[in-house]
Design a protein around this motif. Structure first.
Motif, PDB file in Angstrom:
ATOM      1  N   ASN A   1       0.818  -1.213   0.180  1.00 26.74           N
ATOM      2  CA  ASN A   1       0.023  -0.002  -0.007  1.00 26.74           C
ATOM      3  C   ASN A   1       0.809   1.293  -0.198  1.00 26.74           C
ATOM      4  O   ASN A   1       0.633   2.370  -0.736  1.00 26.74           O
ATOM      5  CB  ASN A   1      -1.059  -0.004   1.443  1.00 26.74           C
ATOM      6  N   LEU A   2       2.012   1.401   0.957  1.00 23.12           N
ATOM      7  CA  LEU A   2       2.805   2.396   0.928  1.00 23.12           C
ATOM      8  C   LEU A   2       3.381   2.688  -0.606  1.00 23.12           C
ATOM      9  O   LEU A   2       3.358   3.752  -1.052  1.00 23.12           O
ATOM     10  CB  LEU A   2       3.897   2.264   1.993  1.00 23.12           C
ATOM     11  N   GLN A   3       3.772   1.664  -1.047  1.00 20.98           N
ATOM     12  CA  GLN A   3       4.701   1.958  -2.422  1.00 20.98           C
ATOM     13  C   GLN A   3       3.704   2.497  -3.491  1.00 20.98           C
ATOM     14  O   GLN A   3       4.061   3.300  -4.605  1.00 20.98           O
ATOM     15  CB  GLN A   3       5.146   0.513  -2.971  1.00 20.98           C
ATOM     16  N   GLU A   4       2.517   2.004  -3.416  1.00 24.85           N
ATOM     17  CA  GLU A   4       1.321   2.365  -4.513  1.00 24.85           C
ATOM     18  C   GLU A   4       1.209   3.933  -4.392  1.00 24.85           C
ATOM     19  O   GLU A   4       0.943   4.748  -5.048  1.00 24.85           O
ATOM     20  CB  GLU A   4       0.082   1.522  -4.365  1.00 24.85           C
ATOM     21  N   ARG A   5       1.050   4.287  -2.770  1.00 21.75           N
ATOM     22  CA  ARG A   5       0.689   5.471  -2.607  1.00 21.75           C
ATOM     23  C   ARG A   5       2.089   6.590  -3.128  1.00 21.75           C
ATOM     24  O   ARG A   5       1.723   7.603  -3.316  1.00 21.75           O
ATOM     25  CB  ARG A   5       0.538   5.868  -1.217  1.00 21.75           C
ATOM     26  N   LEU A   6       3.140   5.946  -2.737  1.00 15.62           N
ATOM     27  CA  LEU A   6       4.325   6.957  -2.986  1.00 15.62           C
ATOM     28  C   LEU A   6       4.515   7.158  -4.413  1.00 15.62           C
ATOM     29  O   LEU A   6       4.744   8.112  -4.872  1.00 15.62           O
ATOM     30  CB  LEU A   6       5.653   6.145  -2.571  1.00 15.62           C
ATOM     31  N   SER A   7       4.071   6.063  -5.098  1.00 16.95           N
ATOM     32  CA  SER A   7       4.204   6.316  -6.604  1.00 16.95           C
ATOM     33  C   SER A   7       3.273   7.345  -7.329  1.00 16.95           C
ATOM     34  O   SER A   7       3.413   7.939  -7.789  1.00 16.95           O
ATOM     35  CB  SER A   7       3.690   4.848  -7.468  1.00 16.95           C
ATOM     36  N   LYS A   8       1.967   7.497  -6.525  1.00 19.88           N
ATOM     37  CA  LYS A   8       0.810   8.211  -6.963  1.00 19.88           C
ATOM     38  C   LYS A   8       1.395   9.711  -6.700  1.00 19.88           C
ATOM     39  O   LYS A   8       1.030  10.689  -7.343  1.00 19.88           O
ATOM     40  CB  LYS A   8      -0.412   8.096  -6.379  1.00 19.88           C
ATOM     41  N   LEU A   9       1.870   9.912  -5.407  1.00 18.39           N
ATOM     42  CA  LEU A   9       2.365  11.323  -4.887  1.00 18.39           C
ATOM     43  C   LEU A   9       3.648  11.762  -5.620  1.00 18.39           C
ATOM     44  O   LEU A   9       3.691  12.856  -5.946  1.00 18.39           O
ATOM     45  CB  LEU A   9       2.948  11.152  -3.260  1.00 18.39           C
ATOM     46  N   SER A  10       4.600  10.799  -5.942  1.00 21.59           N
ATOM     47  CA  SER A  10       5.859  11.092  -6.747  1.00 21.59           C
ATOM     48  C   SER A  10       5.208  11.612  -8.277  1.00 21.59           C
ATOM     49  O   SER A  10       5.935  12.630  -8.598  1.00 21.59           O
ATOM     50  CB  SER A  10       6.990  10.152  -6.682  1.00 21.59           C
ATOM     51  N   SER A  11       4.389  11.166  -8.493  1.00 20.10           N
ATOM     52  CA  SER A  11       3.960  11.542  -9.810  1.00 20.10           C
ATOM     53  C   SER A  11       3.262  13.208  -9.996  1.00 20.10           C
ATOM     54  O   SER A  11       3.636  13.943 -10.783  1.00 20.10           O
ATOM     55  CB  SER A  11       2.970  10.580 -10.551  1.00 20.10           C
ATOM     56  N   PHE A  12       2.499  13.222  -8.802  1.00 14.00           N
ATOM     57  CA  PHE A  12       1.834  14.527  -8.747  1.00 14.00           C
ATOM     58  C   PHE A  12       2.808  15.381  -8.464  1.00 14.00           C
ATOM     59  O   PHE A  12       2.902  16.573  -8.893  1.00 14.00           O
ATOM     60  CB  PHE A  12       0.913  14.168  -7.460  1.00 14.00           C
ATOM     61  N   GLN A  13       3.874  15.017  -7.651  1.00 17.15           N
ATOM     62  CA  GLN A  13       5.116  16.104  -7.066  1.00 17.15           C
ATOM     63  C   GLN A  13       5.781  16.388  -8.391  1.00 17.15           C
ATOM     64  O   GLN A  13       6.161  17.820  -8.563  1.00 17.15           O
ATOM     65  CB  GLN A  13       6.074  15.608  -6.136  1.00 17.15           C
ATOM     66  N   PHE A  14       5.998  15.718  -9.329  1.00 14.66           N
ATOM     67  CA  PHE A  14       6.812  15.705 -10.523  1.00 14.66           C
ATOM     68  C   PHE A  14       6.030  16.777 -11.506  1.00 14.66           C
ATOM     69  O   PHE A  14       6.694  17.638 -11.887  1.00 14.66           O
ATOM     70  CB  PHE A  14       7.070  14.508 -11.472  1.00 14.66           C
ATOM     71  N   GLN A  15       4.662  16.430 -11.619  1.00 14.69           N
ATOM     72  CA  GLN A  15       4.004  17.386 -12.527  1.00 14.69           C
ATOM     73  C   GLN A  15       3.796  18.910 -11.981  1.00 14.69           C
ATOM     74  O   GLN A  15       3.836  19.788 -12.729  1.00 14.69           O
ATOM     75  CB  GLN A  15       2.420  17.042 -12.526  1.00 14.69           C
ATOM     76  N   VAL A  16       3.751  19.046 -10.464  1.00 13.99           N
ATOM     77  CA  VAL A  16       3.803  20.419  -9.865  1.00 13.99           C
ATOM     78  C   VAL A  16       5.013  21.096 -10.130  1.00 13.99           C
ATOM     79  O   VAL A  16       5.167  22.115 -10.707  1.00 13.99           O
ATOM     80  CB  VAL A  16       3.389  20.461  -8.295  1.00 13.99           C
ATOM     81  N   VAL A  17       6.202  20.470  -9.968  1.00 21.31           N
ATOM     82  CA  VAL A  17       7.395  21.109 -10.131  1.00 21.31           C
ATOM     83  C   VAL A  17       7.820  21.513 -11.624  1.00 21.31           C
ATOM     84  O   VAL A  17       8.211  22.545 -11.964  1.00 21.31           O
ATOM     85  CB  VAL A  17       8.661  20.462  -9.488  1.00 21.31           C
ATOM     86  N   LYS A  18       7.363  20.643 -12.333  1.00 21.42           N
ATOM     87  CA  LYS A  18       7.567  21.010 -13.730  1.00 21.42           C
ATOM     88  C   LYS A  18       6.912  21.994 -14.298  1.00 21.42           C
ATOM     89  O   LYS A  18       7.333  22.750 -15.335  1.00 21.42           O
ATOM     90  CB  LYS A  18       7.417  19.592 -14.691  1.00 21.42           C
ATOM     91  N   HIS A  19       5.530  22.042 -13.679  1.00 22.58           N
ATOM     92  CA  HIS A  19       4.730  23.191 -14.100  1.00 22.58           C
ATOM     93  C   HIS A  19       5.514  24.566 -13.704  1.00 22.58           C
ATOM     94  O   HIS A  19       5.426  25.376 -14.732  1.00 22.58           O
ATOM     95  CB  HIS A  19       3.395  23.159 -13.663  1.00 22.58           C
ATOM     96  N   ALA A  20       6.174  24.375 -12.518  1.00 26.59           N
ATOM     97  CA  ALA A  20       6.732  25.813 -12.145  1.00 26.59           C
ATOM     98  C   ALA A  20       7.918  26.222 -13.169  1.00 26.59           C
ATOM     99  O   ALA A  20       8.142  27.419 -13.446  1.00 26.59           O
ATOM    100  CB  ALA A  20       7.313  25.436 -10.611  1.00 26.59           C
TER     101      ALA A  20
END
Length: 488
Positions: free
Chosen positions: A368-387
């Motif tokens: 469950n943790l790995q799945e959650r980290l995968s989703k979070l990291s994808s979101f984090q990547f998109q936010v920083v890339k947008h900046a």
């Protein structure tokens, strides 16, 4: 009765969140959020104090309640139970496990109802402890999680927006904390530590109640963990900059950025644009900005940063603070939520003793943790890339309160390998501009694994551009920060 009613609503809220799957956030944040949601009058601190114990023993109390027969005998009105299960749970907790061993209310039908079962409840509690071969229920719960889950230092910073003359505040602090220590490890009640990494940041013992001091009430000092101060200090903006804080609430980093920009004098125009997706958290952000004294200089935007903020709307922005949602694995209080997520495992202990499925449960948790980290990291990547897509942006500080590489170094690596990011010219800032004296840096192994064509010193240089802080071991929360920069 009002207290038990309000506490019942908070418990119901936590159960609702738990029913959706794994829940995140500290117990404090869950209590505060539910109190705001239901507009409760009871002090959230009082509710937290009871729930901290009540939920820890909830599986055992429910077992005692079931065996005693109290749940079957709840009186009904028009076919519906008069008293709820969770309200009874709270009363029985206080009757059996609180220090006073009494229900904290005057004469009330629900209190009289519970007291009729006092002997049976006590009897079932004794039987449960005998069956589990313990003298106290605390032996059946992981008390180390909660007892060690407090910060070793209470950090706060002087707010120059409210007090341009810091020396006056320093004199008041010297009166309250006459003993100055040379390191945070030496902090004892009544002493103070002047931080060596962040200007005008101080550490005191958690037992010292700085929130009752007039300096705090007037907004002249702001409580903020040391690691949380890293992003603004690394960005180090000036009056010439225009800054976006992409994920702002509750506002500590936003107001800290303002202190660097306007510490020598406020201006009349907006220079900081703060974005917060959640309307309730945006209200907290607005309040924090007002208390800090920089409402005219900060524009609060309620909504998704990646949708509301476009390069065409903010063409002159020069810097970013990006601290998006993360696992929160470095924050104190999260271990309590881990205990909620392990509730099934605890129930197995109640019913069967130590479960044979422990290893299986651990594997499930990790999955469950790995799945959650995968989703979070994808979101984090998109936010920083947008900046990174903003035309005049020169520096971006990305940070998390996570200890996991998936949300930290690996997000940075994914960005460095992205073709658009390469075209825009972004690179990791070198150590000398990212608090060089701070000893704990990024994981060099993460960079070596990806950049196998680079030398060991090149990978070390990139890792040194990252900052890491371990929970408790480094005097506060677990944290990660990295600065991306480019020449325009």
């Amino acid at each position: 009765m009002e207290f038990y009613r309000d506490a019942t609503w908070v418990l119901e809220y936590i159960e609702q969140q738990d029913s959706k799957g794994r829940i995140s956030g500290s117990l404090q944040s869950l209590v505060l959020k539910s109190c705001q949601k239901y507009k409760l009058k009871t002090n959230p601190k009082h509710i937290y104090a009871v729930l901290d114990s009540c939920w820890k023993y909830k599986p055992f109390l429910e077992k005692v309640m079931s065996k005693s027969g109290i749940l079957k005998d709840i009186p009904k009105k028009k076919g519906k139970p008069v008293y709820t299960r969770l309200t009874l749970l709270l009363l029985i907790h206080d009757l059996l496990l609180s220090k006073q061993k009494r229900i904290q209310m005057g004469k009330h039908p629900i209190k009289l109802f519970v007291l009729r079962y006092k002997s049976r409840l006590h009897s079932e509690l004794v039987k449960l402890k005998l069956k589990a071969k313990v003298r106290d229920l605390s032996e059946l719960v992981d008390t180390g999680d909660s007892s060690n889950d407090i910060t070793p230092v209470r950090w706060f910073r002087i707010n120059p927006l409210r007090c341009p003359d810091a020396s006056a505040v320093m004199k008041e602090l010297e009166k309250k904390f006459p003993q100055r220590v040379e390191s945070w490890e030496g902090i004892v009640p009544g002493s103070i530590y002047h931080d060596e990494f962040i200007p005008y940041l101080f550490g005191i013992h958690p037992q010292d109640k700085i929130t009752s001091h007039e300096l705090y009430k007037q907004g002249r000092i702001i409580i903020q963990d040391r690691a949380s101060c890293f992003p603004a200090h690394i960005l180090n903006p000036t009056l010439e900059d225009k800054i976006i804080d992409a994920c702002s609430a509750p506002g500590n980093k936003t107001t800290h950025v303002a202190s660097y920009m306007f510490g020598n004098g406020l201006v009349d125009d907006v220079r900081i644009f703060a974005f917060e997706k959640d309307p309730e958290r945006a209200k907290v952000l607005q309040k924090m900005i007002k208390v800090a004294g920089c409402s005219k200089q900060i524009s609060v935007n309620v909504g998704d940063f990646t949708k509301l903020a476009t390069p065409s709307k903010f063409p002159d922005v020069t810097g970013f603070i990006v601290d998006p949602s993360c696992s929160g694995s470095g924050i104190f209080g999260r271990k309590y939520i881990d205990s909620l997520n392990r509730q099934k495992k605890t129930q197995d202990i109640v019913d069967n003793g130590v479960p044979d499925e422990q290893e299986e449960m651990a594997e499930k948790e990790n999955g469950n943790l790995q799945e959650r980290l995968s989703k979070l990291s994808s979101f984090q990547f998109q936010v920083v890339k947008h900046a990174m897509s903003f035309p005049k942006a020169k520096r971006i500080v990305y940070s998390t309160c996570s200890i996991h590489a998936e949300e930290n170094e690996r997000v940075a690596l994914d960005l460095l390998l992205d073709e658009k990011v390469k075209q825009w010219g972004w690179k990791i800032a070198k150590r000398e501009s990212v608090i060089p004296q701070w000893p704990r840096r990024g994981f060099v192994s993460e960079f070596q694994e990806i950049f196998r064509d680079k030398t060991a010193s090149e990978c070390q240089e990139m890792a040194d551009g990252c900052i890491r802080a371990l929970p408790r071991e480094d005097g506060g929360i677990g944290f990660f920060a990295i600065c991306f920069e480019r020449d325009i």
